[in-house]
Design a protein around this motif. Structure first.
Motif, PDB file in Angstrom:
ATOM      1  N   ILE A 142      -5.920   1.216   9.693  1.00 47.70           N
ATOM      2  CA  ILE A 142      -7.126   1.138   9.487  1.00 47.70           C
ATOM      3  C   ILE A 142      -8.126   0.810  10.575  1.00 47.70           C
ATOM      4  O   ILE A 142      -8.366  -0.357  10.857  1.00 47.70           O
ATOM      5  N   PHE A 161      -2.628   3.193  -2.542  1.00 46.74           N
ATOM      6  CA  PHE A 161      -2.883   2.486  -1.125  1.00 46.74           C
ATOM      7  C   PHE A 161      -2.330   1.124  -1.189  1.00 46.74           C
ATOM      8  O   PHE A 161      -2.665   0.386  -2.407  1.00 46.74           O
ATOM      9  N   TYR A 205     -10.230   2.161   1.895  1.00 51.63           N
ATOM     10  CA  TYR A 205      -9.774   3.367   2.082  1.00 51.63           C
ATOM     11  C   TYR A 205     -10.725   4.524   2.142  1.00 51.63           C
ATOM     12  O   TYR A 205     -10.239   5.586   2.660  1.00 51.63           O
TER      13      TYR A 205
END
Length: 877
Positions: free
Chosen positions: A618, A649, A573
């Motif tokens: 993502i 996350f 991330y």
């Protein structure tokens, strides 16, 4: 002490051979000076408007007070001082101007001469030539400091009317040495700046009008026995009361003074007892129980810090030339050095260390970047707050050179404030060194003038603790009256002149008694640690397993978005941005998540409520359907993490229903994609515009900063001029007061002289060197046609009834030869007069005219003629 001052112990070489004492020595005085250590010396500081206060003070001092008074006033260096003569009229004690090597005697008043600094050593006065410019001299601070060092707890300091803040640092020195401090009630002072300055600094024990201060001194000395009490007597008579006071202090403040030296505690407690005129220590214990505010005042009394900027200049000189360069040379580049200043008081020691380090780095110019982080702690939270503000009075110029004042201080609120660059190097915090954990991994530990107040037991506990807190080759700095004692296996001395020690690296330095707030004995703490060791290891391993396997990847960020802590694997991330290292969440978040996360952080910071982002894709992940949920939550507890935000996350294995629908339908239109692209472009444009605006604001800020520096420079010049004008004004005020007193004295003398001449019925004429009439008595008008308007006219122009044609020639002859002339002369009306002409001498023994005296001898002449049978000649013969 600043290097601009001469040592207060060294008399001026040009004055060394003098040994004048113009105060008569009476038999009583000889008896008192036989034992010099029984003499109590009172230092009095005054400035503008101080003459009236001094007279009021001395008028109420008994002649047999057995005290000695030293008066230090701001005087015009070019004007001959008249203060001793003026003060002599207000007291029956002997008043004299101070001279070099003049021994102080009881029942005497000593006055500082113009254009000199005054010091004292072993009860003997010494005069020094001032080094500082006329506008910035601080003679009161200079003498009070010397008095405090010389007389210790026997010193008494008084501040009377005056402008500025001279005397504040000197009164601090007196109070630090357990002396008595007094100040004039500001409302009774013509100029209240000086007394108000010491009162606002919390340094005054007694505040009263000047006429009441002598009585306060005598009451204090009567209540307190200033002779030293030996430890055996102290243990028998006061041990019980001292323990009760220590208990009251511990219960009220939470601090234990049982490990402080009893003599120190006793001296401070006795001073408070004397101020309240309480006869016994047991009664003072009762007074403490009934008055909690007195407990607070006693607590502050015990914490008076002995400190000032660059105390002991040779110590700072050694650090700058040897100590700090060696540390920097051995220190890894880019890693900050750490220092700890326990018992920092109002911060002067910590700021001095920061300034000297800054100067050392500028002098060495090392290739790498080096910085110093200083932790400064003290027992008193109020003192720590004052230190944190970094604001000090103008009279720190006595200790800080002009160059350092210009570089590291900013003039503010009639004083100086340490600039932001130096303040940012120091973290101030309350701490009890005997009860709280120490700072560790230190390169410098400066603990000066604390150990001398602690018992040997506590000293033996702290020295190994200091060894533990320092890094290898770290340096320990203690006071000039302190040492490491028997711990030569832990430290080695690096200098014979100053008390600076270097840590010796030992594999096993021995047991260390770490501080504990609960004051639990070391043996019990070790037993408790052993019992809980197994339980602690099991709990710790279990928590670590859960954190590694079940907790999400997460980061902690502050309000600016800077990441302060990473948990788990956040590589999916977050990724470092290209260029200079930056741990900001806005730059490290992957692009596909950046905008949503930035918006969520702003919302959370504004609402302070938890926010969850679901089903974010993502896009740069190898897994085309890799989705993540993000939780953004503000932290309220624990207190140390308040104000931070946690970002967690969570990988999504089962797609949310909305995501499934999007994947199955594949109905995402090109319009939606274009809108998203447009929105992203708009955000980029906004960011670029914001960056441009930021650069413009930076440019404007730099211009404003430049203007501010110019204004600051102009302000400094104005402040310097203002100080010089203020100093001149104070001197003029003093001279004016002296002249006013002189005029009043001359007026009184003139009245006395006039009444004397009138009562004697003498005919007298005073002539100047040109034989013009200067003054005459009323009786002269019977032979000279004089009126008051004739003053200043030549005597030869005045009509007279005397048969004296040689009057002018005889007066001129007396002026030339300085021999008086006496004649018998007849008048036109038949009277006879004896005329005597004498030179007129001033007090400086200068001839400035003649005096003519006329005595009526008509009766004498008539009797003489009758006895001799001779008819006296007529006036016309």
């Amino acid at each position: 002490m600043a290097n601009t001052r001469k040592s207060i112990f060294m008399p001026n070489s040009s004055e060394n051979e003098k040994s004048t004492t113009n105060i008569p020595v009476t038999s009583a005085t000889k008896e008192k000076t036989g034992v010099q250590d029984t003499l109590q010396i009172v230092g009095i500081g005054a400035s503008a408007g101080g003459l009236e206060a001094l007279e009021q003070f001395l008028q109420h001092v008994r002649k047999d007070s057995d005290l000695a008074f030293v008066v230090v006033q701001h005087l015009d260096p070019t004007h001959a001082g008249m203060l001793p003569e003026i003060l002599q009229r207000s007291t029956s004690m002997n008043v004299a101007q101070a001279a070099t090597r003049m021994k102080i005697r009881p029942n005497c008043v000593y006055v500082i001469p113009p254009n000199k600094d005054l010091s004292i050593l072993h009860g003997v006065l010494h005069l020094l030539d001032p080094i500082t410019p006329r506008g910035v001299r601080l003679p009161i601070d200079f003498f009070f400091r010397a008095l405090a060092l010389d007389q210790k707890e026997r010193a008494i300091g008084i501040i009377l009317s005056g402008m500025g803040s001279d005397g504040t640092l000197g009164m601090r020195a007196i109070k630090e040495n357990a002396g008595l401090t007094m100040a004039q009630e500001p409302s009774t002072a013509k100029f209240d700046s000086m007394p108000r300055s010491v009162i606002d600094a919390g340094l005054v024990d007694v505040i009263a009008p000047p006429q009441e201060l002598p009585g306060k001194i005598f009451s204090y000395l009567h209540s307190v026995r200033l002779d030293q009490t030996d430890h055996a007597t102290l243990a028998v008579k006061t041990d019980s009361a001292l323990k009760k006071i220590i208990i009251l202090l511990r219960d009220h403040t939470g601090n234990d003074f049982s490990l402080y030296k009893k003599s120190t505690l006793y001296r401070r407690i006795e001073r408070r007892r004397g101020l309240h005129k309480i006869e016994t220590l047991a009664n003072y214990v009762r007074y403490l129980q009934e008055n909690p505010k007195e407990v607070d005042l006693l607590f502050k009394e015990l914490l008076i810090g002995v400190t000032n900027f660059f105390r002991d200049p040779e110590v700072w000189g050694y650090l700058k030339t040897d100590g700090l360069p060696a540390l920097v040379a051995a220190h890894p580049e880019g890693k900050a050095l750490r220092a700890w200043v326990p018992a920092c008081s109002t911060g002067e020691e910590a700021y001095s260390l920061a300034i000297v380090f800054k100067e050392t780095i500028e002098q060495l110019k090392p290739k790498g970047r080096f910085s110093l982080q200083i932790f400064a702690t003290d027992l008193d939270p109020e003192t720590v707050q004052k230190a944190r503000s970094g604001i000090y009075p103008t009279n720190i110029a006595a200790d800080v050179s002009a160059d350092r004042l210009n570089r590291f201080f900013v003039e503010e609120n009639k004083g100086y404030r340490v600039n932001k660059e130096i303040r940012d190097m120091i973290i101030f915090a309350p701490q009890n060194i005997a009860m709280d954990p120490p700072f560790t991994k230190l390169d410098i530990l400066s603990c000066r003038n604390l150990l001398i107040y602690l018992t040997a037991e506590l000293q033996h506990k702290l020295i190994p603790l200091f060894h533990y807190a320092l890094n290898n080759s770290g340096i320990l700095l203690v006071g000039s009256a302190e040492s490491i004692g028997s711990f030569t296996n832990l430290f080695r001395s690096t200098s014979n002149k100053i008390h600076l020690y270097q840590r010796i690296n030992l594999i096993s330095p021995g047991a260390i008694d770490f501080p504990s707030r609960r004051l639990t004995p070391l043996k019990k703490r070790l037993e408790s640690s052993t019992l809980n060791k197994t339980q602690f290891n099991f709990q710790y391993q279990a928590e670590q397993f859960l954190l590694r396997n079940l907790s999400p990847a997460a980061v902690l960020v502050n309000t600016d978005g800077d990441i302060t802590y990473f948990n788990g694997s956040t590589g999916k991330y977050l990724e470092p941005a290209a260029g200079k290292a930056n741990l900001n969440i806005y730059t490290m978040t992957r692009e596909s998540l950046r905008y949503q996360l930035a918006s969520a952080l702003k919302t959370v910071n504004k609402t302070n409520k938890k926010l969850v982002l679901e089903g974010l894709k993502i896009s740069d992940s190898k897994e085309s359907d890799h989705l993540v949920n993000i939780t953004v939550q503000p932290i309220e507890t624990p207190e140390i993490l308040q104000g931070m935000t946690v970002i967690a996350f969570w990988d999504v294995t089962n797609l949310p229903s909305a995501a499934k629908q999007r994947k199955s339908s594949r109905k995402t239109t090109l319009v939606e994609e274009e809108e998203l692209i447009q929105a992203q472009l708009a955000i980029k444009v906004a960011q670029e515009e914001m960056q441009t605006s930021k650069e413009e604001l930076t440019s404007v800020n730099e211009e404003l900063q430049s203007m501010n520096e110019e204004l600051q420079s102009a302000n400094e010049e104005m402040m310097t001029s203002r100080e010089e004008i203020q100093s001149l004004n104070e001197e003029l005020q003093t001279v004016n007061a002296e002249l006013q007193s002189k005029v009043e004295n001359l007026s009184t003398i003139n009245s006395d002289l006039q009444n004397l001449l009138d009562s004697a019925e003498l005919a007298i004429i005073f002539l100047d060197h040109n034989l013009n009439v200067r003054r005459f008595t009323y009786q002269v008008t019977r032979m000279f046609k004089l009126i008051p308007a004739d003053v200043g006219r030549p005597l030869t122009d005045i009509v007279n009834s005397l048969c004296y044609p040689d009057l002018s020639e005889d007066a001129t002859s007396v002026l030339r030869t300085l021999l008086f002339i006496e004649k018998q002369l007849a008048a036109n009306d038949g009277r006879w007069f004896k005329v005597r002409i004498m030179p007129y001498k001033t007090l400086e023994n200068v001839i400035d005219g003649v005096v003519m005296t006329f005595i009526d001898i008509t009766t004498f002449k008539t009797l003489e003629a009758k006895l001799s049978g001779i008819i006296p000649p007529s006036p016309t013969a």
